[in-house]
Write a protein that holds these residues in place. Structure first.
Motif, short mmCIF file in Angstrom:
data_model
loop_
_atom_site.label_atom_id
_atom_site.label_comp_id
_atom_site.label_asym_id
_atom_site.label_seq_id
_atom_site.Cartn_x
_atom_site.Cartn_y
_atom_site.Cartn_z
N LYS A 198 27.26 -6.32 18.63
CA LYS A 198 26.84 -5.12 19.35
C LYS A 198 25.79 -4.36 18.53
O LYS A 198 24.96 -3.64 19.07
CB LYS A 198 28.03 -4.22 19.65
N ARG A 199 25.85 -4.51 17.23
CA ARG A 199 24.90 -3.85 16.35
C ARG A 199 23.55 -4.57 16.43
O ARG A 199 23.46 -5.77 16.25
CB ARG A 199 25.41 -3.84 14.91
N ILE A 203 25.48 -6.55 6.71
CA ILE A 203 26.86 -6.34 6.26
C ILE A 203 27.71 -5.74 7.37
O ILE A 203 28.84 -6.19 7.63
CB ILE A 203 26.88 -5.43 5.01
N LEU A 204 27.19 -4.72 8.04
CA LEU A 204 27.95 -4.08 9.10
C LEU A 204 28.19 -5.04 10.26
O LEU A 204 29.30 -5.07 10.83
CB LEU A 204 27.22 -2.82 9.58
N ALA A 205 27.19 -5.83 10.62
CA ALA A 205 27.38 -6.82 11.69
C ALA A 205 28.44 -7.84 11.31
O ALA A 205 29.28 -8.23 12.15
CB ALA A 205 26.06 -7.51 12.00
N LEU A 206 28.44 -8.27 10.05
CA LEU A 206 29.43 -9.25 9.59
C LEU A 206 30.83 -8.64 9.58
O LEU A 206 31.80 -9.28 10.02
CB LEU A 206 29.05 -9.74 8.19
N LEU A 207 30.97 -7.41 9.08
CA LEU A 207 32.27 -6.75 9.07
C LEU A 207 32.81 -6.59 10.48
O LEU A 207 34.00 -6.85 10.75
CB LEU A 207 32.17 -5.39 8.39
N LEU A 252 22.67 -11.59 15.79
CA LEU A 252 22.12 -10.27 16.07
C LEU A 252 20.98 -10.36 17.09
O LEU A 252 20.14 -11.26 17.01
CB LEU A 252 21.62 -9.62 14.79
N LEU A 253 20.96 -9.42 18.01
CA LEU A 253 19.89 -9.33 19.00
C LEU A 253 18.90 -8.26 18.58
O LEU A 253 19.25 -7.29 17.92
CB LEU A 253 20.46 -8.96 20.37
#
Length: 286
Positions: free
Chosen positions: A134-135, A156-160, A172-173
């Motif tokens: 979603k990020r 990092i935030l996308a992976l978490l 990621l889009l």
């Protein structure tokens, strides 16, 4: 096993000032390389990308490629025999005060880190499960993902968030809803016998392994194209994989609710074998 080389001093552990801009702001660039048969694979290509990333940050790299290569080799020579993950970091350096604007006297620092990895690369039979994040991927107009900087919070935030949802990684889009890449790897899919990967224009880090694979598919005469992909395109893929310098190739088993028909697929397996052949030849020629 871990070994560091900070500004030419080889040590099991290295320390850096809390005033260093790499620590304070992620104001640094880096490259990750793996060895094969004890030889760093595609080191010149990685150093060229390191300089391009530094130029994007208006950062000087005062050491020659020859010097950095010698320091990498000197660090490897100080380590036990084996295969290694190599991380080369250039930080802008430390200031005498905390502030966004670098001081004119700030001097870059060079860090090389070795970490032992498995002696023989293997292609995963299990594959990896991904989710569409979603990020949103950082915009090329904000901080171009083509520059490999120490600022990795977006990834990092996308992976978490992916792992909190029960997946192992995320795709990621960009703002247009186009697929860019995973958090540390480039994406490849196979549709109707054609190998496809997103173009650099969507906002990706142009991987060194990606470039090697593009040359391989050309040399093999395999149908391929760099093409804009959307999440809807993934449902028609017969197989898919990620590429990166350490993973090399990682087959994809599932993307959200879509289970890929083949993992690892025949094209993935063929490209794996060809990639190892290229790496073997490079090691023998070194």
């Amino acid at each position: 096993m871990l070994l560091c080389n900070l500004d030419g001093v080889i040590t099991p552990e290295a320390t850096i000032s809390v005033f260093d801009r790499g620590f304070l702001y992620g104001d640094s660039v880096y490259e990750v390389i793996r060895t094969y048969r004890g030889i760093p694979f595609a080191l010149p290509e990685h150093l060229a990308r390191l300089r391009a990333s530094a130029a994007y940050l208006y950062m000087s790299v005062p050491w020659s490629d020859e010097y950095i290569s010698q320091e990498v080799q000197r660090t490897l020579a100080a380590a036990p025999p084996g295969e290694y993950y190599i991380r080369i970091v250039v930080t802008r350096g430390g200031d005498r005060r905390i502030g966004l604007l670098p001081e004119p006297t700030t001097q870059p620092r060079l860090l090389i880190v070795l970490m032992a990895i498995a002696p023989e690369p293997t292609l995963s039979e299990q594959g990896i499960r991904l989710t569409i994040a979603k990020r949103q991927r950082t915009s090329t107009a904000a901080l171009d993902p083509a520059a490999k900087t120490g600022n990795y919070l977006n990834n990092i935030l996308a992976l978490l968030e992916a792992q909190q949802s029960g997946f192992e990684d995320a795709l990621l889009l960009n703002a247009q809803g186009q697929i860019t890449e995973a958090t540390t790897s480039n994406l490849w899919i196979v549709r109707d016998g054609v190998v496809e990967t997103p173009p650099t224009t969507v906002g990706i880090l142009p991987g060194i392994t990606r470039a090697t694979l593009l040359k391989i598919v050309v040399d093999l005469g395999m149908p391929h194209r760099e093409v804009i992909l959307t999440p809807q395109d993934l449902a028609t893929a017969s197989e898919a994989f990620l590429s990166s310098s350490v993973r090399l190739l990682m087959p994809i088993r599932q993307i959200d609710n879509v289970v890929l028909p083949s993992c690892p697929g025949p094209v993935t397996q063929k490209l794996w074998r060809e990639l190892l052949t290229v790496m073997e030849k490079a090691a023998l020629a070194a």
